[in-house]
Design a protein around this motif. Structure first.
Motif, PDB file in Angstrom:
ATOM      1  N   SER A   1     -20.450   6.952  56.898  1.00 12.71           N
ATOM      2  CA  SER A   1     -19.729   8.225  56.820  1.00 12.71           C
ATOM      3  C   SER A   1     -20.387   9.215  55.865  1.00 12.71           C
ATOM      4  CB  SER A   1     -18.288   7.987  56.368  1.00 12.71           C
ATOM      5  OG  SER A   1     -18.269   7.483  55.030  1.00 12.71           O
TER       6      SER A   1
ATOM      7  N   LYS B   1     -20.177   7.945  66.451  1.00 13.33           N
ATOM      8  CA  LYS B   1     -21.537   8.327  66.860  1.00 13.33           C
ATOM      9  C   LYS B   1     -22.351   8.817  65.669  1.00 13.33           C
ATOM     10  CE  LYS B   1     -20.165  12.997  68.341  1.00 13.33           C
ATOM     11  NZ  LYS B   1     -20.816  13.696  67.229  1.00 13.33           N
ATOM     12  N   ASP B   2     -21.714   9.546  64.766  1.00 12.62           N
ATOM     13  CA  ASP B   2     -22.417  10.036  63.577  1.00 12.62           C
ATOM     14  C   ASP B   2     -22.708   8.898  62.605  1.00 12.62           C
ATOM     15  OD1 ASP B   2     -22.422  12.708  64.429  1.00 12.62           O
ATOM     16  OD2 ASP B   2     -20.378  12.991  63.700  1.00 12.62           O
TER      17      ASP B   2
ATOM     18  N   THR C   1     -14.087   9.450  56.157  1.00  9.34           N
ATOM     19  CA  THR C   1     -14.284   8.898  57.492  1.00  9.34           C
ATOM     20  C   THR C   1     -15.354   9.722  58.213  1.00  9.34           C
ATOM     21  OG1 THR C   1     -12.658  10.286  58.639  1.00  9.34           O
ATOM     22  CG2 THR C   1     -11.829   8.309  57.549  1.00  9.34           C
TER      23      THR C   1
ATOM     24  N   ASP D   1     -16.960  10.300  62.627  1.00  6.45           N
ATOM     25  CA  ASP D   1     -16.980   9.843  64.016  1.00  6.45           C
ATOM     26  C   ASP D   1     -18.007   8.720  64.169  1.00  6.45           C
ATOM     27  OD1 ASP D   1     -15.168  11.864  64.416  1.00  6.45           O
ATOM     28  OD2 ASP D   1     -16.618  13.232  65.358  1.00  6.45           O
TER      29      ASP D   1
ATOM     30  N   ASN E   1     -12.655  13.757  57.303  1.00  6.44           N
ATOM     31  CA  ASN E   1     -13.647  13.388  58.298  1.00  6.44           C
ATOM     32  C   ASN E   1     -14.900  14.220  58.061  1.00  6.44           C
ATOM     33  OD1 ASN E   1     -15.236  13.080  60.630  1.00  6.44           O
ATOM     34  ND2 ASN E   1     -13.439  12.806  61.939  1.00  6.44           N
TER      35      ASN E   1
ATOM     36  N   SER F   1     -17.599  14.335  59.676  1.00  9.17           N
ATOM     37  CA  SER F   1     -18.271  14.796  60.893  1.00  9.17           C
ATOM     38  C   SER F   1     -17.932  16.254  61.202  1.00  9.17           C
ATOM     39  CB  SER F   1     -17.874  13.924  62.089  1.00  9.17           C
ATOM     40  OG  SER F   1     -18.411  12.623  61.975  1.00  9.17           O
TER      41      SER F   1
END
Length: 217
Positions: free
Chosen positions: A17, A134-135, A130, A132, A185, A187
Motif C-alpha cells: 500500500s 492491482k496497485d 489501504t 487497491d 486508500n 490508490s
C-alpha cells in the motif's frame, strides 16, 4: 524543528500500500523519529537476544515453534530456560522498546501493534493505509522483482501473518476501521498526496499550526 507538544503517529498498512513510504513522509513533515524495522534493533539490545531472531519472527504470532528450530547464536548470551522464555516474550521485549522510544520524543511507528502498545499515551493518532490490489501487486513486483502471481501470493501470506499477530496481541481486528482513527486508500490520491491528507488530519487533531511542520521546503 521540534514541536511544542510530543506526538506519536502509528501507521498500520496493507502489504504494497506504500504505508512505509507514507510513514516516512509524515516523519519528515512533523520532525519525528522514524521506526519500522529499526525497532527490532532496539528490542534486541534491550533483551540481549539477536536482532536476527526478531527479524525472523517480525509480526508473526507463531514464533514459538520457530524457536525450537533456531540455532543457539540467535539467542545471544542469554539462556532460554534461565530467562523463562514464553510465547509472549518477543512481543514484550518489542513493546518495551516501542515505549522507550515513545518516551524519548515524537515518533512515527510502522506496524508491530504500536497503536495497542501505546494506547495509554497522550497525543497518539492511529492510521491505517489501504490500496487497491492491482496497485499493491504492482508495487510488490517492483520492490521484489517478481511476477504478479508471486506478488499476490506474498501479499496474501504476509497479511495472514500480520493480521494474526495484530489480532492475537491486541484483541482488535487488523485493518478494521474501528481499530484506527483514520483509514485511507492510497490508490485514490497517490502516496505523496495521501501523506498530505493525513498530515492535515494530524495538524487539526493536535491543533498544530503550519509553522510547526518539520519538512524542509
Amino acid at each position: 524543528m521540534e514541536h511544542k507538544k510530543k506526538i506519536i503517529i502509528n501507521i498500520g498498512r496493507q502489504v504494497g500500500s506504500g504505508g512505509r513510504i507514507i510513514a516516512k513522509l509524515l516523519a519528515d513533515e512533523f520532525g519525528c523519529q522514524f521506526y519500522d524495522k529499526e525497532i527490532l534493533n532496539l528490542a534486541a539490545k534491550e533483551s540481549g537476544f539477536s536482532e536476527k531472531f526478531f527479524e525472523q519472527n517480525d509480526e508473526h504470532k507463531g514464533f514459538f515453534q520457530t524457536l525450537f528450530h533456531t540455532h543457539a547464536p540467535l539467542l545471544s548470551d542469554n539462556n532460554f530456560y534461565d530467562n523463562k522464555f514464553s510465547q509472549e516474550s518477543l512481543f514484550q521485549f518489542q513493546s518495551e522498546a516501542i515505549m522507550k522510544a515513545a518516551d524519548e520524543g515524537s515518533c512515527v511507528f510502522v506496524g508491530r501493534a504500536a497503536d495497542y502498545v501505546l494506547r495509554t499515551y497522550p497525543n497518539v493518532v492511529n492510521i491505517f493505509i489501504t490500496a487497491d490490489m492491482k496497485d499493491r501487486i504492482r508495487l510488490v513486483c517492483e520492490r521484489q522483482k517478481c511476477d504478479e502471481e508471486a506478488a499476490r501470493k506474498l501479499i496474501i501470506n504476509k497479511e495472514s501473518d500480520r493480521s494474526s499477530y495484530y489480532n492475537y496481541y491486541t484483541g482488535k481486528k487488523w485493518g478494521h476501521s474501528s481499530s484506527y482513527d483514520l483509514c485511507v486508500n492510497s490508490s485514490i490520491m497517490g502516496l505523496e498526496k495521501t501523506a498530505d491528507i493525513i498530515g492535515c488530519f494530524i495538524r487539526r487533531r493536535f491543533e498544530l499550526d503550519n509553522t510547526e511542520k518539520g519538512r524542509k521546503p
